[in-house]
Motif scaffolding. Sequence first.
Motif, PDB file in Angstrom:
ATOM      1  N   ALA A  99       0.850  -1.191   0.000  1.00 55.52           N
ATOM      2  CA  ALA A  99       0.000   0.000   0.000  1.00 55.52           C
ATOM      3  C   ALA A  99       0.885   1.240   0.000  1.00 55.52           C
ATOM      4  O   ALA A  99       0.634   2.199  -0.707  1.00 55.52           O
ATOM      5  N   GLY A 100       1.988   1.184   0.795  1.00 56.13           N
ATOM      6  CA  GLY A 100       2.917   2.306   0.828  1.00 56.13           C
ATOM      7  C   GLY A 100       3.595   2.499  -0.510  1.00 56.13           C
ATOM      8  O   GLY A 100       3.713   3.608  -0.997  1.00 56.13           O
ATOM      9  N   ALA A 101       3.985   1.378  -1.141  1.00 55.76           N
ATOM     10  CA  ALA A 101       4.703   1.447  -2.413  1.00 55.76           C
ATOM     11  C   ALA A 101       3.814   1.959  -3.539  1.00 55.76           C
ATOM     12  O   ALA A 101       4.287   2.561  -4.478  1.00 55.76           O
ATOM     13  N   ALA A 102       2.494   1.735  -3.413  1.00 54.32           N
ATOM     14  CA  ALA A 102       1.570   2.116  -4.476  1.00 54.32           C
ATOM     15  C   ALA A 102       1.459   3.628  -4.640  1.00 54.32           C
ATOM     16  O   ALA A 102       0.935   4.109  -5.622  1.00 54.32           O
ATOM     17  N   GLU A 103       1.963   4.377  -3.646  1.00 56.52           N
ATOM     18  CA  GLU A 103       1.905   5.840  -3.779  1.00 56.52           C
ATOM     19  C   GLU A 103       2.843   6.340  -4.860  1.00 56.52           C
ATOM     20  O   GLU A 103       2.712   7.459  -5.313  1.00 56.52           O
ATOM     21  N   LEU A 104       3.808   5.518  -5.229  1.00 56.76           N
ATOM     22  CA  LEU A 104       4.781   5.941  -6.236  1.00 56.76           C
ATOM     23  C   LEU A 104       4.615   5.115  -7.512  1.00 56.76           C
ATOM     24  O   LEU A 104       4.196   3.959  -7.452  1.00 56.76           O
ATOM     25  N   PRO A 105       4.975   5.710  -8.661  1.00 57.54           N
ATOM     26  CA  PRO A 105       4.954   4.908  -9.884  1.00 57.54           C
ATOM     27  C   PRO A 105       6.035   3.837  -9.822  1.00 57.54           C
ATOM     28  O   PRO A 105       6.914   3.882  -8.968  1.00 57.54           O
ATOM     29  N   LYS A 106       5.970   2.898 -10.758  1.00 56.19           N
ATOM     30  CA  LYS A 106       6.959   1.821 -10.774  1.00 56.19           C
ATOM     31  C   LYS A 106       8.303   2.351 -11.255  1.00 56.19           C
ATOM     32  O   LYS A 106       8.376   3.150 -12.178  1.00 56.19           O
ATOM     33  N   GLU A 107       9.366   1.897 -10.618  1.00 46.85           N
ATOM     34  CA  GLU A 107      10.699   2.333 -11.034  1.00 46.85           C
ATOM     35  C   GLU A 107      11.173   1.529 -12.235  1.00 46.85           C
ATOM     36  O   GLU A 107      10.934   0.315 -12.320  1.00 46.85           O
ATOM     37  N   SER A 108      11.837   2.209 -13.173  1.00 46.05           N
ATOM     38  CA  SER A 108      12.418   1.549 -14.341  1.00 46.05           C
ATOM     39  C   SER A 108      13.523   2.461 -14.859  1.00 46.05           C
ATOM     40  O   SER A 108      13.251   3.465 -15.522  1.00 46.05           O
ATOM     41  N   ARG A 109      14.757   2.127 -14.513  1.00 43.65           N
ATOM     42  CA  ARG A 109      15.868   3.042 -14.820  1.00 43.65           C
ATOM     43  C   ARG A 109      16.369   2.851 -16.245  1.00 43.65           C
ATOM     44  O   ARG A 109      17.471   2.323 -16.476  1.00 43.65           O
ATOM     45  N   VAL A 110      15.545   3.255 -17.195  1.00 45.64           N
ATOM     46  CA  VAL A 110      15.866   3.179 -18.621  1.00 45.64           C
ATOM     47  C   VAL A 110      15.371   4.471 -19.274  1.00 45.64           C
ATOM     48  O   VAL A 110      14.569   5.189 -18.681  1.00 45.64           O
ATOM     49  N   PRO A 111      15.827   4.771 -20.515  1.00 46.26           N
ATOM     50  CA  PRO A 111      15.254   5.924 -21.217  1.00 46.26           C
ATOM     51  C   PRO A 111      13.726   5.759 -21.298  1.00 46.26           C
ATOM     52  O   PRO A 111      13.238   4.688 -21.661  1.00 46.26           O
ATOM     53  N   GLY A 112      12.996   6.803 -20.926  1.00 47.25           N
ATOM     54  CA  GLY A 112      11.534   6.730 -20.924  1.00 47.25           C
ATOM     55  C   GLY A 112      10.962   6.183 -19.636  1.00 47.25           C
ATOM     56  O   GLY A 112       9.742   6.076 -19.498  1.00 47.25           O
ATOM     57  N   GLY A 113      11.831   5.859 -18.678  1.00 49.93           N
ATOM     58  CA  GLY A 113      11.374   5.286 -17.412  1.00 49.93           C
ATOM     59  C   GLY A 113      11.452   6.279 -16.266  1.00 49.93           C
ATOM     60  O   GLY A 113      11.511   7.498 -16.475  1.00 49.93           O
ATOM     61  N   ILE A 114      11.440   5.744 -15.056  1.00 52.61           N
ATOM     62  CA  ILE A 114      11.438   6.555 -13.842  1.00 52.61           C
ATOM     63  C   ILE A 114      12.492   5.993 -12.888  1.00 52.61           C
ATOM     64  O   ILE A 114      12.574   4.779 -12.703  1.00 52.61           O
ATOM     65  N   ALA A 115      13.282   6.898 -12.284  1.00 50.98           N
ATOM     66  CA  ALA A 115      14.226   6.486 -11.247  1.00 50.98           C
ATOM     67  C   ALA A 115      13.733   7.024  -9.908  1.00 50.98           C
ATOM     68  O   ALA A 115      13.332   8.183  -9.813  1.00 50.98           O
TER      69      ALA A 115
END
Length: 282
Positions: free
Chosen positions: A24-40
């Motif tokens: 539930a805590g993790a759901a507050e943030l988008p999924k991490e994906s450290r690639v071009p076009g992703g999220i860190a």
Amino acid sequence: MKSKLLSRILRLALPLLLFASLTAGAAELPKESRVPGGIALVPVPGDPSNSLAPTVIFNTHRVAVVRRDDQWIAVVGIPLAEKPGELKLKVSTPSGTTEVPFRITDKSYRTQHLTIKNQRQVDPNPDDLKRISTETQRSDAALSKFTATDAPTLQLISPVEGVRSDSYGSRRVFNGQPRNPHSGMDIAAPKGTPIRAPAAGVVVEAGDFFFNGNTLYIDHGDGLVTMYCHLDSIKVKLGDRLERGDLIGTVGATGRVTGPHLHWGVALNRAMIDPALFIGMK
Ligand code: ZN
């Protein structure tokens, strides 16, 4: 016997309860994906007991920062054009400014060949080019907004029911000519299907754009801005304050399209990132 059973149930259930609260805590943030076009999701220095978050800059754009557990986390949108390797955040706290490096890896995206009936939408004439230049500036201004809030809400729901394509990042070839890569998610749905605000926000730009057709932009705060293209109708106006789930428009086929669908773009610190990371598809 009964108490044994009870303790067994508790032993099984407790980790599940703990897991549920963690997710539930993790759901507050988008999924991490450290690639071009992703999220860190990058931990940054700063006193977590201080109510003021550190100021984080990436590629001249301000970045959303959230407090999670006992740490400040920068939620960094990574532009599609970024090269794999080390990138740096500039982090300012009351005790000074430091650089925080993070690494991204490569991701290869597909190539998509599309046929457009109206050749002018592939090869615009000089008047079209003037119009496109003005519209690009309006779009860029909307997508670059950073409206600071006390508590960033980085949760989105899907704005429309329909068939979601996984074409984010695809290199695009229109009528045999290479054009910009696909910077959003296409959701196919019949003309007239309602589109809803995926989170609270303010309508910061709207209009009829050459490539994108009827388009609107919502500023959700902290550098999270979403865009909606090819609408049949726009149901909101500039400055409207929206709640999650409010009707904002209907699916259409205006602008450069091959059929009715919603093009949904999500900008984080101006980077157009993969919307799938926000709605649990990845
Ligand atoms: Zn699209």
